[in-house]
Design a protein around this motif. Structure first.
Motif, short mmCIF file in Angstrom:
data_model
loop_
_atom_site.label_atom_id
_atom_site.label_comp_id
_atom_site.label_asym_id
_atom_site.label_seq_id
_atom_site.Cartn_x
_atom_site.Cartn_y
_atom_site.Cartn_z
N THR A 1 38.36 42.58 47.72
CA THR A 1 36.97 42.16 46.87
C THR A 1 37.00 40.68 46.44
O THR A 1 38.07 40.07 46.92
N GLY A 2 36.41 40.17 46.30
CA GLY A 2 35.49 38.57 46.00
C GLY A 2 34.97 38.52 44.95
O GLY A 2 35.19 39.84 43.52
N MET A 3 34.15 37.80 45.22
CA MET A 3 33.28 38.39 43.68
C MET A 3 32.40 38.24 43.42
O MET A 3 31.86 39.15 44.29
N LEU A 4 32.02 39.71 42.26
CA LEU A 4 31.83 40.57 41.52
C LEU A 4 30.32 40.84 41.03
O LEU A 4 30.17 41.31 41.38
N GLY A 5 31.00 39.99 41.16
CA GLY A 5 29.41 39.58 39.38
C GLY A 5 28.98 39.89 38.18
O GLY A 5 28.71 39.65 37.59
N SER A 6 29.39 41.24 37.93
CA SER A 6 29.04 42.05 37.22
C SER A 6 29.59 42.69 36.94
O SER A 6 30.41 43.86 37.88
N ALA A 7 29.80 43.44 35.66
CA ALA A 7 30.59 44.51 35.23
C ALA A 7 30.71 45.83 35.89
O ALA A 7 31.00 47.17 36.58
N GLU A 8 29.33 46.35 36.11
CA GLU A 8 28.17 47.29 37.42
C GLU A 8 29.26 47.01 38.63
O GLU A 8 29.18 47.97 38.85
N VAL A 9 28.94 46.46 38.92
CA VAL A 9 29.25 46.17 40.54
C VAL A 9 31.00 46.22 40.78
O VAL A 9 31.29 47.15 41.45
N ALA A 10 31.61 46.12 39.04
CA ALA A 10 33.04 45.80 39.00
C ALA A 10 33.21 47.57 39.23
O ALA A 10 34.09 48.37 39.55
N ALA A 11 32.51 48.15 38.75
CA ALA A 11 32.59 49.63 38.60
C ALA A 11 32.48 50.39 39.76
O ALA A 11 32.96 51.78 40.28
N VAL A 12 32.06 49.91 40.14
CA VAL A 12 31.98 50.44 42.05
C VAL A 12 32.77 50.44 42.62
O VAL A 12 33.05 51.03 43.62
N VAL A 13 33.33 49.22 42.29
CA VAL A 13 34.42 49.07 43.26
C VAL A 13 35.73 49.93 43.16
O VAL A 13 36.58 51.13 43.90
N THR A 14 35.55 50.50 41.76
CA THR A 14 36.59 51.48 41.21
C THR A 14 36.00 53.04 41.47
O THR A 14 37.13 53.47 42.24
N ASP A 15 35.26 53.27 42.41
CA ASP A 15 34.99 54.58 42.92
C ASP A 15 35.57 54.40 44.44
O ASP A 15 35.36 55.76 45.07
N LEU A 16 35.78 53.41 45.38
CA LEU A 16 36.57 53.72 46.47
C LEU A 16 37.60 55.06 46.32
O LEU A 16 38.40 55.51 45.85
N PRO A 17 37.63 55.69 48.06
CA PRO A 17 38.21 56.38 48.51
C PRO A 17 39.53 56.54 47.73
O PRO A 17 39.82 55.53 47.81
N PRO A 18 39.92 56.90 46.87
CA PRO A 18 41.35 57.08 46.61
C PRO A 18 42.53 56.66 47.85
O PRO A 18 42.01 57.81 48.88
N GLY A 19 43.87 56.14 47.75
CA GLY A 19 44.96 56.53 48.70
C GLY A 19 43.89 54.47 50.02
O GLY A 19 44.75 54.52 50.50
N LEU A 20 42.85 54.35 50.06
CA LEU A 20 42.52 52.71 50.29
C LEU A 20 42.55 51.88 50.36
O LEU A 20 42.40 51.71 48.87
N PRO A 21 43.86 51.58 50.73
CA PRO A 21 43.97 50.12 50.14
C PRO A 21 43.45 48.81 49.27
O PRO A 21 41.79 48.51 50.52
N LEU A 22 43.18 48.40 47.75
CA LEU A 22 42.24 47.82 47.69
C LEU A 22 43.12 46.07 47.64
O LEU A 22 44.24 46.16 46.65
N VAL A 23 42.54 45.01 48.23
CA VAL A 23 43.27 43.70 47.85
C VAL A 23 42.37 42.60 46.99
O VAL A 23 41.01 42.59 47.21
N VAL A 24 42.65 42.83 45.62
CA VAL A 24 41.38 42.30 44.53
C VAL A 24 41.76 40.67 44.42
O VAL A 24 42.89 39.84 43.72
N ASP A 25 41.30 39.86 44.79
CA ASP A 25 40.54 38.08 44.90
C ASP A 25 40.19 38.17 43.78
O ASP A 25 38.44 38.22 43.71
N PRO A 26 40.48 38.56 42.44
CA PRO A 26 39.61 37.41 41.57
C PRO A 26 38.78 36.77 41.11
O PRO A 26 38.77 35.74 40.35
#
Length: 270
Positions: free
Chosen positions: A79-104
């Protein structure tokens, strides 16, 4: 038979082509991975600054992510620029176990703010707990932790780790011959990674490029230290390539026009 590793970026665009989705997709390709994308915002920006930001809704971003995940064997999300708290919430719903690299991404190279207090709160409350690793620069780490600029970098990195993820705290004194990054692995062990500094003002997009390279190397099976070292090697080569460019009126783009030295490209067995 094998197919290339698939990496998904969830980020904003950069009309100047230096950062955001442009940097992520070109980095994925350079390292032999197939890149997919979910756009969070469209920006009008150049090397001088950000002129306009047009955010997409959380539903728009979710639809893009769902389309990719339902069709392609995604091995890692960055992830890069998320832009809003609502979009950030979408990221948290990614499938469990799928690696997530967050560039805040909170502030553009030009200084434009790309993440308000609500986005910072969403990172702290939700995104970092879901992340595999977070790759902030020091200023971003201070905003995410509430630490002060005089606090030791190791303490700031550990404060971030306390929120959930492994950490690669990037950056350093650009005038020094080497940069020193602080790495905290999933078990809370602190290491440092030193890499040569490349004196140049053509560095727009280095944070995105580093995190994208890290994502590919992690998904290819490297441990955090090896992945961070390989990602730095890639970024250093990019900076050396663009060091003397004359592109734009501000901080020029980091190069995505070179062929990096690599062994076999990452693959996924079919």
């Amino acid at each position: 038979m094998s197919s290339p590793l698939v990496a998904l970026t969830v980020a904003g665009t950069d009309s100047g082509g230096a950062a955001g989705v442009a940097a992520d997709l070109t980095t994925f390709a350079a390292l032999g991975a197939h890149g997919a994308c979910a756009v969070t915002a469209v920006t009008a920006q150049d090397t001088v600054g950000v002129r306009r930001v047009v955010p997409l809704s959380a539903d728009d971003v979710r639809a893009q992510i769902d389309a990719v995940l339902e069709d392609l064997p995604v091995a890692v999300v960055k992830t890069g620029m998320l832009g809003s708290a609502e979009v950030a919430a979408v990221v948290t719903d990614l499938p469990p176990g799928l690696p997530l690299v967050v560039d805040p991404v909170l502030v553009a190279t030009s200084g434009a703010e790309l993440g308000d207090a609500a986005v910072v709160a969403a990172y702290r409350a939700h995104v970092l707990a879901r992340a595999t690793v977070v790759t902030p620069n020091f200023d971003e780490a201070l905003r995410l932790t509430g630490a002060g600029p005089a606090d030791p970098r190791e303490d700031v990195a550990l404060a971030l780790h306390a929120l959930g993820p492994a950490v690669v705290l990037t950056g350093g004194d650009a005038e020094a011959p080497t940069c020193r990054d602080v790495v905290v692995d999933a078990r809370g062990r602190v290491r440092t990674v030193e890499h040569a500094a490349v004196p140049t003002t053509n560095d727009h997009g280095t944070g995105c490029t580093f995190a994208a390279a890290l994502a590919v190397h992690l998904a290819s099976g490297a441990d955090l230290i090896d992945a961070a070292t390989a990602a730095h090697t890639f970024v250093a080569a990019a900076l050396r390539t663009s060091a003397d460019w004359r592109l734009g009126r501000g901080r020029g783009p980091v190069a995505h026009t070179f062929t990096p030295a690599r062994h076999n490209p990452p693959t996924q067995e079919k």
